[in-house]
Design an enzyme around this catalytic site. Structure first.
Site, PDB file in Angstrom:
ATOM      1  N   GLY A 149       0.602  -1.059   0.488  1.00 56.06           N
ATOM      2  CA  GLY A 149      -0.216   0.053  -0.357  1.00 56.06           C
ATOM      3  C   GLY A 149       1.068   1.421   0.133  1.00 56.06           C
ATOM      4  O   GLY A 149       1.100   1.827  -0.931  1.00 56.06           O
ATOM      5  N   PHE A 166      -8.543  -2.200  -3.777  1.00 57.43           N
ATOM      6  CA  PHE A 166      -9.082  -1.423  -3.651  1.00 57.43           C
ATOM      7  C   PHE A 166      -9.327   0.115  -4.925  1.00 57.43           C
ATOM      8  O   PHE A 166      -8.886   0.839  -5.076  1.00 57.43           O
ATOM      9  CB  PHE A 166      -8.319  -0.420  -2.369  1.00 57.43           C
ATOM     10  N   GLU A 210      -4.584   8.011  -2.376  1.00 57.36           N
ATOM     11  CA  GLU A 210      -3.559   8.524  -2.955  1.00 57.36           C
ATOM     12  C   GLU A 210      -2.455   8.579  -1.737  1.00 57.36           C
ATOM     13  O   GLU A 210      -1.662   9.631  -2.176  1.00 57.36           O
ATOM     14  CB  GLU A 210      -3.908  10.376  -3.289  1.00 57.36           C
ATOM     15  N   ASN A 218      -1.843   9.608   4.203  1.00 59.87           N
ATOM     16  CA  ASN A 218      -1.644  11.317   5.450  1.00 59.87           C
ATOM     17  C   ASN A 218      -0.248  11.475   5.855  1.00 59.87           C
ATOM     18  O   ASN A 218       0.767  11.413   5.899  1.00 59.87           O
ATOM     19  CB  ASN A 218      -2.401  12.309   6.055  1.00 59.87           C
TER      20      ASN A 218
END
Length: 379
Positions: free
Chosen positions: A130, A155, A362, A365
Site C-alpha cells: 500500500g 481497492f 492517493e 497522510n
C-alpha cells in the site's frame, strides 16, 4: 500575487457549480443508499469536458490547468463527493495515457475516455503493498509481442465496470526502476474481479480487487518505456492528490454551509444556538480552516501548472492539510447538529463517511509527511 480567478476560470466554476446543483446534489443521498454508480450522469459531465480536464486537445481534452481542475472538483464534490472523486480518478488515468502513451495508444483510447464512452481505473495498490508502492509484486513477463500478467490489485475504484485499467506492474528488478505501466482492457482473458467491497463511504462507486491470471496484453498497450511506470505513477499522483484535496473542499464547504443554516434555526435555552459565542467561534474556525486549505490546494495546483521544482512537496502538503482539515470541518458540522447530524435526514453523516477515506488514498497522510520531510531534506 493575485488570488482572484480569471474571467474564464469563474465561468468554468459557474458551469461546474450549476451542473453539480442540477445533476449531482439532488441524487447524492439516493446513490449512497442504493450504491448506484451513476455512469449516465458522469457521461453528462464528460459532455461538459469534465472527464478530460487536463488531457490534451488533440484527442478531445480541454487542456486546462490544475488550478481549473481544482475549481471544478470542489464544485462537483459539493454536489456529491463520491461521484466527483471517481471522475477525478478517471481524469488521472486518462491523463497518464495521453501524456506518456504512444501515438497509436493515445489515438485508440483517449477520445473514448474523454467522452467517458469508456471508463478508466488506476491500479497501483496491492494487498501487500500500500504505502510501500514500489514493493508491488504484480508481474508482467514478456512473451513475444505480449506481456503475461500475474498478480492482483486492491481497492480499485470502478473495478468490474471500467473498460480500461492503467496498471503498474513489475517487468524488471526490485524497486521503482523495475516497474512499468500497462493498459489492460476489459474482456482480456485472465482479467477478473473480486466482489464489490462493503465500504464506510464512497458508496456510489464500486471498489474491488482486480486479478490477473496469465493475462496476455499486447506490448503496444505499454505506456511509455519499460521501467518508467513508477515515475508516471508518481507524476499522476501529484495531481491526483490535489484532486482528492479539492473534493474534500467541496464536501467540507457543504458541511459548513449546512451547519451555518442549522444554527440559525435550532433553538436551545430560548435562543438560536448560533447566538452562543461558542458556536460562533466554532463556525469561525471551520471557515478559517476551509480557506487555509483552499489556499494550499491552489498553491500546489500553481506549482504543477508552472513545473515548479518543489511541486511534489507542495502537493503532498496540500493533500495532508486539506484532507485532515476538511474531515474535521465535516465532523464539527455534524457535532453542531447534535443527534440530528447522526441521521441520514441531513447530509453530514454521508459527508463524514465520504471524506474519511481521503486521508488514506492517493498516499496516506502519514506518507504525505514522509514525502514532505524527504523533500525538505533535499533543500
Amino acid at each position: 500575487m493575485d488570488f482572484a480567478l480569471t474571467e474564464d476560470q469563474r465561468a468554468i466554476q459557474d458551469a461546474a457549480r450549476q451542473f453539480a446543483e442540477a445533476e449531482l446534489a439532488p441524487h447524492s443521498a439516493e446513490w449512497d443508499e442504493t450504491k448506484h454508480f451513476p455512469v449516465d450522469v458522469m457521461r453528462m459531465a464528460a459532455e461538459m469536458g469534465f472527464c478530460g480536464i487536463y488531457t490534451g486537445e488533440e484527442h478531445g481534452g480541454m487542456a486546462l490547468g490544475r488550478v481549473e481542475a481544482a475549481v471544478i472538483f470542489e464544485e462537483l464534490s459539493r454536489g456529491d463527493v463520491s461521484t466527483a472523486a471517481f471522475i477525478s480518478i478517471h481524469n488521472m488515468a486518462t491523463w497518464m495515457i495521453d501524456s506518456f502513451g504512444s501515438d497509436e495508444l493515445r489515438a485508440r483510447l483517449v477520445p473514448s475516455l474523454v467522452t467517458m464512452e469508456k471508463i478508466a481505473s488506476y491500479c497501483l495498490t496491492e494487498p501487500g503493498s500500500g504505502s510501500d508502492a514500489a514493493a508491488l509484486r504484480t508481474t508482467a513477463r514478456l512473451d513475444g509481442d505480449h506481456y503475461v500478467l500475474n498478480g492482483s490489485k486492491a481497492f480499485i475504484s470502478g473495478a468490474g465496470v471500467s473498460d480500461v485499467y492503467v496498471v503498474m506492474v513489475r517487468t524488471g528488478e526490485d524497486g521503482p526502476k523495475g516497474i512499468s505501466c500497462i493498459v489492460v482492457e476489459k474482456g482480456t482473458p485472465g482479467l477478473s474481479f473480486g466482489a464489490n467491497e462493503k465500504k464506510m463511504g464512497w458508496s456510489s462507486q464500486p471498489t474491488a480487487v482486480v486479478s490477473f491470471d496469465d493475462c496476455r496484453v499486447p506490448v503496444a498497450n505499454r505506456v511509455g518505456g519499460e521501467g518508467d511506470g513508477f515515475r508516471y505513477a508518481m507524476a499522476g499522483l501529484d495531481g491526483g492528490r490535489l484532486n482528492i484535496a479539492a473534493c474534500s473542499l467541496g464536501g467540507a464547504r457543504l458541511a459548513l454551509e449546512t451547519a451555518q443554516d442549522y444554527v440559525k434555526t435550532r433553538k436551545q435555552f430560548g435562543k438560536p444556538i448560533g447566538d452562543f459565542q461558542n458556536t460562533q467561534f466554532k463556525i469561525a474556525d471551520m471557515a478559517t480552516q476551509l480557506e487555509a486549505a483552499r489556499l494550499m490546494v491552489m498553491r500546489g495546483a500553481w506549482a504543477i501548472d508552472n513545473a515548479h521544482p518543489e511541486k511534489t512537496k507542495w502537493c503532498a502538503m496540500a493533500k495532508r492539510l486539506t484532507t485532515d482539515a476538511c474531515f474535521q470541518i465535516a465532523d464539527d458540522a455534524l457535532q453542531l447538529h447534535g443527534g440530528y447530524g447522526y441521521l441520514k435526514d441531513y447530509p453530514l453523516e454521508r459527508i463524514v463517511r465520504d471524506l474519511r477515506v481521503h486521508r488514506i488514498l492517493e498516499g496516506t497522510n502519514e506518507i504525505m509527511r514522509v514525502i514532505t520531510a524527504r523533500e525538505l531534506g533535499r533543500q
